[in-house]
Design a protein around this motif. Structure first.
Motif, mmCIF file in Angstrom:
data_model
loop_
_atom_site.group_PDB
_atom_site.id
_atom_site.type_symbol
_atom_site.label_atom_id
_atom_site.label_comp_id
_atom_site.label_asym_id
_atom_site.label_seq_id
_atom_site.Cartn_x
_atom_site.Cartn_y
_atom_site.Cartn_z
ATOM 1 N N ASP A 525 -34.747 35.839 123.304
ATOM 2 C CA ASP A 525 -35.063 34.677 124.138
ATOM 3 C C ASP A 525 -34.785 34.989 125.605
ATOM 4 N N ASP A 526 -33.650 35.631 125.886
ATOM 5 C CA ASP A 526 -33.322 35.978 127.265
ATOM 6 C C ASP A 526 -34.317 36.986 127.830
ATOM 7 N N LEU A 527 -34.640 38.010 127.059
ATOM 8 C CA LEU A 527 -35.591 39.020 127.528
ATOM 9 C C LEU A 527 -36.956 38.394 127.791
ATOM 10 N N ALA A 528 -37.392 37.528 126.888
ATOM 11 C CA ALA A 528 -38.714 36.915 127.033
ATOM 12 C C ALA A 528 -38.804 36.066 128.294
ATOM 13 N N ARG A 529 -37.733 35.363 128.619
ATOM 14 C CA ARG A 529 -37.750 34.461 129.763
ATOM 15 C C ARG A 529 -37.583 35.201 131.085
ATOM 16 N N LEU A 530 -36.849 36.309 131.073
ATOM 17 C CA LEU A 530 -36.464 36.967 132.317
ATOM 18 C C LEU A 530 -37.342 38.147 132.710
ATOM 19 N N ALA A 531 -37.747 38.949 131.736
ATOM 20 C CA ALA A 531 -38.319 40.259 132.037
ATOM 21 C C ALA A 531 -39.794 40.205 132.421
ATOM 22 N N ASP A 532 -40.191 41.189 133.249
ATOM 23 C CA ASP A 532 -41.609 41.418 133.526
ATOM 24 C C ASP A 532 -42.201 42.317 132.440
ATOM 25 N N ARG A 533 -41.442 43.360 132.098
ATOM 26 C CA ARG A 533 -41.837 44.250 131.001
ATOM 27 C C ARG A 533 -40.621 44.477 130.103
ATOM 28 N N ILE A 534 -40.897 44.868 128.858
ATOM 29 C CA ILE A 534 -39.829 45.168 127.907
ATOM 30 C C ILE A 534 -40.041 46.554 127.330
ATOM 31 N N MET A 535 -38.982 47.348 127.322
ATOM 32 C CA MET A 535 -38.970 48.649 126.678
ATOM 33 C C MET A 535 -38.295 48.497 125.324
ATOM 34 N N VAL A 536 -38.889 49.043 124.288
ATOM 35 C CA VAL A 536 -38.327 48.970 122.938
ATOM 36 C C VAL A 536 -37.921 50.374 122.500
#
Length: 611
Positions: A525-536
Motif C-alpha cells: 500500500d505504501d509503495l503503491a501510493r508513494l512510488a513512481d516506479r517499483i523494482m521487484v
C-alpha cells in the motif's frame, strides 16, 4: 494447567516509569480486561500510547504500580509465580535482535527449551517443527547475523512456538515481514488457535491484521478509550482517526460513501469487504434525485479534483532526465570462496532519475538491503559498477564524497542515535560536513520540523522519547545533511499511521524539491501510493522494474514474487466485478476509489435515468 479458566485477568492496572522522580511518566492508567483461552485480542494505539508497556505487564517483565495481573490465577507480583507465568506467555518483540542469543539458528530455537528442561529427543523434534513452520529449516545451521531482518523475526517467532505457550504476545512482530511471510505467520497463528486453543495478543498498526481478531482494545495516553469487535471499533472511524490511527481502506470508502449519500449504515455492513461491497451495491441501486445531487457535490469538491492529498504523485518522472545513479551488472557474494557463501544479488542494472521516487519490493532475503548498502559504499563493489552523481563508487577515494550526497536511513534508524541531546544527535552529521555551529543548528531545526518534531525540546535526551519519536529524530539527522539522494530501508515499520504519514509527507516534500528517493518496503500500500516506479527483487535477481499500475496489474508477477495487491486495489476489483464492470481498478488511495465510484454511479444514472 486447567485452560478452562480465564487465561489473563487485568484489573485496574497502572504503571509509572521512574515513579517518585521528576521524570515520572504514567504509561498505563487503570486498564482492565480479560482474555479467555483461544481468544484473539488486538491492541491498537499510537506510539507512546502504552501498548508495549501493557504487553510487558502481562508476563511480568514489568510489575504494576497499581492493580494486578493474574495469569491462570497466578499473580505477576509474586516472585514464585513469575517463572510459570512466563512459561505460559510467549512474547515476540518488534526488534528480533533483542531476542536472538545463540550462534546458529537451531541453537537459538533450542535455547528456550533448554531453560524449560525439555528432554533432548523432544527438543530436537520441537526445533525442527518450529523452524519448518516459519520456513527456516534450510537455514538451521546458519548464523543469525547472516539472516535478513525479516528472517530474524521468523527465528524469534520459532523460538516462542517451540516452547508451546498458552498465549503468544506479538509486539509489532510482523512489521519487518514481507507480505507472504506475514500472511503465513498469521495463518499459522490462527491454525494454532483453532487446533490447540492458544490465545493471541497482537499489538499492531496493520489494520488488516486487526480484522482477524475477536476483540480490539484501542489505547490513548495510557488508557483504553475504545473496545469491541473489529467492525464495532472501525465503525467509529472519526474517533479512530482523531487518535492518529487509521481504518481499513474498504471501511473508509464505505463509511464515506454512506456519509455523502446521507444513508444509514450499520456495524454489520462493514464486517468484511464482502459485506461492504454488497452494501455499496444496495445503496447505489435506484438513486434518487437527491442522491445524485449529493454525489455531484462530492465529485466537484475542489480538494478531490486537485488531488491535494497526502500521497498525490508529485510529477511524472521524465524518462529523458539525466540519471543521478547508474547501476550496471552489480553482483555480490557473502563469504566468497567458503562453503557457506551466499549469492546475495546477481547482475542487477538500473538507473535512478533526479526527483524520482523508486520503491523496492521483494520477499525477505531477496537482496534489498544488500543492494542499497552498495549505493553509498557501505558494501564495496565486487562485480559491476555504480556511478553516483558522476562519481565512480568502485574507487575508494570517491566514497566520502558520495556519502555526503547519499543519505541512508536503516531498518530501526533509532539505533543510530547516540548523543546526549536531540540537537547534538541531529547536528552531528552537518558538523562533520563542515557546517558552522549556527548552520548546523538551523539545518537540524529545519530537519526536525520536516519530521513533525518542530515543538520538541531539543535539549532532551533522545532516549527519553517514544519509539516513533526516536525514529523521526534519527531520520532528521540524515535530512539535516541535505542529501541529494535519500535511501530508506523500511523507515515506517512499527510506526503508527500518523507517524508514518508525517514521514511520508516529508519524503514527498523532499521529492518536490528535487531529492531522489529510494524506498525499501514490505508494505504494498505504501509503495503503491508513494512510488513512481517499483523494482521487484527475488533471490537476488531483478524481476521487474516498471510503473506502479503495471507492477500490480500483473497478477503473475505479484504471485510469483511473494507480493500482495494493495488493499484499495483489491476492494476496487471487488466493486468492479460486483457493481461497475467499467471501473478502473488500478487505484491505490481510498479517496481515488470513492471518486471513481461516484463517477460511475452518475454515469450509470445518466444512461438509465433516476427516480
Amino acid at each position: 494447567m486447567d485452560r478452562a479458566n480465564t487465561l489473563i485477568n487485568v484489573s485496574e492496572v497502572s504503571y509509572t516509569y521512574d515513579m517518585g522522580t521528576p521524570e515520572a511518566l504514567d504509561a498505563v492508567k487503570a486498564v482492565s480486561f480479560k482474555l479467555e483461552p483461544g481468544q484473539h485480542l488486538a491492541i491498537l494505539g499510537r506510539n507512546g500510547s502504552g501498548k508495549s508497556t501493557l504487553s510487558r505487564l502481562l508476563n511480568g517483565l514489568l510489575l504494576p504500580s497499581e492493580g494486578r495481573v493474574l495469569v491462570l490465577d497466578m499473580d505477576t507480583r509474586k516472585e514464585e509465580d513469575i517463572w510459570p507465568i512466563r512459561s505460559q506467555l510467549g512474547m515476540v518483540f518488534q526488534n528480533p535482535d533483542n531476542q536472538i542469543v545463540a550462534t546458529t539458528v537451531e541453537e537459538d530455537v533450542a535455547f528456550g527449551l533448554e531453560n524449560l528442561g525439555v528432554p533432548g529427543d523432544l527438543m530436537v523434534q520441537r526445533v525442527q517443527m518450529s523452524l519448518e513452520q516459519v520456513g527456516l529449516w534450510d537455514y538451521r545451521e546458519s548464523q543469525p547475523a547472516d539472516l535478513s531482518g525479516g528472517q530474524k523475526q521468523k527465528l524469534a517467532v520459532a523460538g516462542v512456538f517451540a516452547m508451546q505457550p498458552s498465549c503468544i504476545i506479538l509486539d509489532e512482530a510482523t512489521s519487518m515481514l514481507d507480505p507472504r511471510s506475514r500472511n503465513e505467520l498469521l495463518d499459522l497463528l490462527e491454525r494454532m488457535r483453532q487446533e490447540e486453543n492458544i490465545s493471541i495478543i497482537n499489538v499492531t498498526h496493520h489494520m488488516d491484521e486487526v480484522l482477524h481478531a475477536d476483540h480490539v482494545l484501542v489505547m490513548h495516553e495510557g488508557r483504553v478509550v475504545l473496545s469491541g469487535k473489529p467492525s464495532e471499533v472501525f465503525y467509529e472511524a472519526d474517533l479512530i482517526k482523531s487518535l492518529g490511527l487509521d481504518v481499513p481502506a474498504y471501511v473508509e470508502v464505505t463509511l464515506s460513501l454512506a456519509k455523502y449519500l446521507k444513508k444509514d449504515i450499520r456495524v454489520k455492513d462493514i464486517e468484511s469487504p464482502e459485506r461492504a461491497s454488497e452494501y455499496i451495491k444496495d445503496i447505489l441501486t435506484g438513486l434518487s434525485a437527491q442522491d445524485l445531487k449529493n454525489l455531484e457535490a462530492y465529485k466537484d469538491r475542489s480538494d478531490i479534483l486537485s488531488h491535494k492529498a497526502l500521497y498525490a504523485k508529485i510529477q511524472q518522472v521524465d524518462s529523458e532526465e539525466e540519471a543521478v545513479l547508474k547501476v550496471k551488472n552489480l553482483s555480490h557474494v557473502y563469504h566468497r570462496g567458503r562453503l557457506d557463501q551466499i549469492h546475495a544479488i546477481h547482475d542487477i542494472s538500473f538507473d535512478l532519475k533526479k526527483a524520482e521516487f523508486l520503491g523496492i519490493a521483494g520477499h525477505t532475503g531477496s537482496g534489498k538491503s544488500t543492494l542499497i548498502q552498495h549505493l553509498n559504499g557501505l558494501i564495496p563493489v565486487q562485480e559491476g559498477s555504480i556511478e553516483v552523481l558522476g562519481l565512480d563508487a568502485t574507487k575508494k577515494e570517491n566514497i566520502p564524497a558520495i556519502r555526503k550526497k547519499v543519505g541512508m536511513v536503516f531498518q530501526y534508524p533509532e539505533q543510530q542515535l547516540f548523543a546526549e541531546t536531540i540537537l547534538d544527535d541531529v547536528s552531528y552529521g552537518p558538523k562533520r560536513l563542515g557546517m558552522s555551529e549556527e548552520e548546523a543548528r538551523q539545518s537540524s531545526l529545519d530537519a526536525l520540523a520536516m519530521v513533525g518534531l518542530q515543538d520538541i525540546e531539543t535539549d532532551r535526551s533522545p532516549f527519553e522519547l517514544s519509539g516513533g519519536q526516536m525514529r523521526r529524530v534519527a531520520i532528521a539527522g540524515i535530512l539535516a545533511m541535505k542529501p541529494e539522494i535519500l535511501i530508506l530501508d523500511e523507515p515506517a515499520a512499527g510506526l503508527d499511521p500518523q507517524g508514518r504519514d508525517e514521514i511520508f509527507t516529508t519524503l514527498k516534500a523532499l521529492q518536490a524539491k528535487g531529492v531522489s528517493i529510494i524506498f525499501v518496503s514490505h508494505s504494498m500500500d505504501d509503495l503503491a501510493r508513494l512510488a513512481d516506479r517499483i523494482m521487484v527483487l527475488k533471490q537476488g535477481r531483478l524481476q521487474a522494474l516498471d510503473t506502479v499500475d503495471k507492477i500490480f496489474s500483473d497478477s503473475r508477477l505479484v504471485t510469483e514474487n511473494d507480493l500482495s495487491v494493495p488493499q484499495v486495489m483489491l476492494f476496487a476489483d471487488r466493486i468492479r466485478k460486483g457493481i461497475f464492470p467499467e471501473l478502473d481498478n488500478r487505484l491505490f488511495r481510498p479517496e481515488d476509489l470513492l471518486y471513481r465510484i461516484c463517477q460511475e454511479a452518475l454515469r450509470g444514472a445518466s444512461r438509465g435515468g433516476s427516480k
